[in-house]
Design a protein around this motif. Structure first.
Motif, short mmCIF file in Angstrom:
data_model
loop_
_atom_site.label_atom_id
_atom_site.label_comp_id
_atom_site.label_asym_id
_atom_site.label_seq_id
_atom_site.Cartn_x
_atom_site.Cartn_y
_atom_site.Cartn_z
N ALA A 1 38.98 -18.12 77.51
CA ALA A 1 39.39 -18.82 76.29
C ALA A 1 38.92 -18.03 75.08
O ALA A 1 37.83 -17.43 75.11
CB ALA A 1 38.81 -20.23 76.26
N SER A 2 39.70 -18.04 74.02
CA SER A 2 39.39 -17.24 72.84
C SER A 2 39.66 -18.03 71.57
O SER A 2 40.61 -18.82 71.51
CB SER A 2 40.24 -15.96 72.81
N VAL A 3 38.84 -17.79 70.55
CA VAL A 3 39.08 -18.37 69.23
C VAL A 3 38.72 -17.34 68.16
O VAL A 3 37.88 -16.47 68.38
CB VAL A 3 38.27 -19.66 68.98
N THR A 4 39.34 -17.48 67.01
CA THR A 4 39.03 -16.63 65.87
C THR A 4 38.07 -17.37 64.93
O THR A 4 37.85 -18.58 65.06
CB THR A 4 40.31 -16.28 65.10
N TRP A 5 37.56 -16.65 63.95
CA TRP A 5 36.70 -17.25 62.93
C TRP A 5 37.45 -18.35 62.18
O TRP A 5 36.90 -19.43 61.93
CB TRP A 5 36.23 -16.18 61.96
N ASP A 6 38.70 -18.09 61.81
CA ASP A 6 39.47 -19.09 61.07
C ASP A 6 39.65 -20.36 61.89
O ASP A 6 39.59 -21.48 61.34
CB ASP A 6 40.84 -18.53 60.68
N GLU A 7 39.86 -20.21 63.19
CA GLU A 7 40.00 -21.38 64.04
C GLU A 7 38.68 -22.14 64.13
O GLU A 7 38.66 -23.39 64.13
CB GLU A 7 40.46 -20.95 65.43
N TYR A 8 37.57 -21.42 64.18
CA TYR A 8 36.27 -22.09 64.19
C TYR A 8 36.05 -22.85 62.89
O TYR A 8 35.60 -24.00 62.91
CB TYR A 8 35.13 -21.09 64.40
N LYS A 9 36.33 -22.23 61.74
CA LYS A 9 36.11 -22.89 60.45
C LYS A 9 36.94 -24.16 60.34
O LYS A 9 36.45 -25.20 59.90
CB LYS A 9 36.45 -21.92 59.31
N SER A 10 38.20 -24.09 60.72
CA SER A 10 39.06 -25.26 60.64
C SER A 10 38.54 -26.37 61.55
O SER A 10 38.48 -27.54 61.15
CB SER A 10 40.49 -24.87 61.05
N TRP A 11 38.14 -26.01 62.75
CA TRP A 11 37.65 -27.00 63.71
C TRP A 11 36.32 -27.61 63.26
O TRP A 11 36.12 -28.82 63.33
CB TRP A 11 37.49 -26.35 65.07
N SER A 12 35.39 -26.78 62.77
CA SER A 12 34.07 -27.27 62.38
C SER A 12 34.16 -28.18 61.16
O SER A 12 33.41 -29.16 61.05
CB SER A 12 33.12 -26.10 62.10
N GLU A 13 35.08 -27.89 60.23
CA GLU A 13 35.25 -28.76 59.07
C GLU A 13 35.76 -30.13 59.48
O GLU A 13 35.31 -31.16 58.96
CB GLU A 13 36.21 -28.10 58.07
N LYS A 14 36.67 -30.18 60.44
CA LYS A 14 37.17 -31.46 60.93
C LYS A 14 36.07 -32.21 61.68
O LYS A 14 35.94 -33.43 61.56
CB LYS A 14 38.37 -31.23 61.85
N ALA A 15 35.28 -31.47 62.46
CA ALA A 15 34.19 -32.10 63.21
C ALA A 15 33.16 -32.69 62.25
O ALA A 15 32.66 -33.80 62.45
CB ALA A 15 33.55 -31.09 64.14
N LEU A 16 32.82 -31.94 61.20
CA LEU A 16 31.85 -32.41 60.23
C LEU A 16 32.36 -33.63 59.47
O LEU A 16 31.63 -34.60 59.24
CB LEU A 16 31.52 -31.29 59.23
N LYS A 17 33.65 -33.62 59.13
CA LYS A 17 34.26 -34.77 58.45
C LYS A 17 34.21 -35.99 59.34
O LYS A 17 33.92 -37.11 58.87
CB LYS A 17 35.70 -34.44 58.07
N GLY A 18 34.43 -35.80 60.66
CA GLY A 18 34.37 -36.92 61.57
C GLY A 18 32.98 -37.50 61.68
O GLY A 18 32.81 -38.73 61.78
N VAL A 19 31.95 -36.65 61.62
CA VAL A 19 30.56 -37.13 61.66
C VAL A 19 30.25 -37.96 60.42
O VAL A 19 29.62 -39.02 60.48
CB VAL A 19 29.59 -35.94 61.80
N LYS A 20 30.69 -37.49 59.24
CA LYS A 20 30.41 -38.19 57.99
C LYS A 20 31.11 -39.53 57.94
O LYS A 20 30.61 -40.48 57.36
CB LYS A 20 30.82 -37.32 56.80
N ASN A 21 32.32 -39.60 58.53
CA ASN A 21 33.05 -40.85 58.52
C ASN A 21 32.46 -41.86 59.53
O ASN A 21 32.73 -43.02 59.47
CB ASN A 21 34.53 -40.61 58.85
#
Length: 237
Positions: A217-237
């Motif tokens: 499995a592979s991911v790019t930096w941009d994919e990580y940033k997009s995913w981590s921002e959504k994950a962080l938003k979910g934690v805050k909500n």
């Protein structure tokens, strides 16, 4: 994500086969594993603890490799450059193994300098979970892109039991544009033997070669940033 097909260097020999993977939902290696490796590296560089493993099979044991590539030098007809690749053939719990080798491959691969924070936007991360290794009778009895290779051989210039070893994951041979002979000869050099070796000579004939498959499995930096921002938003909500 790529999936390695059946390990079949010789269809008539069942000893060189592994079960063919089935549906996507049965994959053991997913983008979540590579995303976690990204977070482990970033957490180290930022001096914080990484996230909790976001995958369900965190306690299952697999042999694994973590690979970092950089795309910052891409030009027409150029491919991503290797930035670090280290793993372990002894099965480990995935959460522990990925956390350990995400850093080892990024910071301790002796072929490269340690990865720095300013390189992150140019990186991609690749996780490979490996099938058990199978011996083959000839160093060339394998299929590029399907089989990873693992070689061992006694050092011809030393007495005693000194043994050299090296491996290449299934994708390395086609990515580098090597023939099978070139791949084996490169692996001999990678193992630490720096003298000239030819097909059929003493060193070549002393090789013990095993093959294995991998699920990647592979991911790019941009994919990580997009995913981590959504994950962080979910934690805050």
């Amino acid at each position: 994500m790529s999936r390695t097909p059946s390990l079949t260097s010789d269809p008539s020999d069942p000893s060189t086969q592994i079960p063919t993977p089935v549906e996507d939902q049965d994959r053991i290696c997913t983008e979540l594993h590579a995303l976690y490796c990204f977070d482990v590296l970033i957490a180290h560089l930022e001096g914080r603890e990484p996230m909790e493993p976001p995958f369900e099979n965190k306690n299952e044991k697999y042999a694994l490799f973590v690979t970092w590539n950089t795309s910052s030098n891409l030009r027409p007809n150029r491919k991503p450059a290797l930035r670090g690749c280290i793993g372990n053939f002894s099965p480990m719990k995935l959460a522990e193994g990925l956390r350990e080798y995400a850093l080892i491959s990024a910071l301790e691969d002796h072929r490269f300098s340690p990865i720095k924070a300013n390189e992150l936007p140019h990186l991609s991360c690749h996780v490979s979970l490996l099938t058990p290794m199978t011996p083959i009778s000839s160093p060339l009895d394998w299929t590029p892109g399907i089989h990873g290779i693992h070689i061992t051989f006694p050092h011809p210039d030393h007495t005693g039991n000194r043994t050299l070893s090296a491996t290449y994951l299934p994708e390395i041979c086609p990515e580098q544009g090597w023939t099978k002979e070139e791949t084996i000869l490169s692996a001999i050099q990678k193992a630490g033997y720096k003298y000239k070796v030819s097909v059929g000579d003493e060193v070549w004939n002393s090789l013990t070669v095993k093959v294995y498959g991998s699920e990647k499995a592979s991911v790019t930096w941009d994919e990580y940033k997009s995913w981590s921002e959504k994950a962080l938003k979910g934690v805050k909500n």
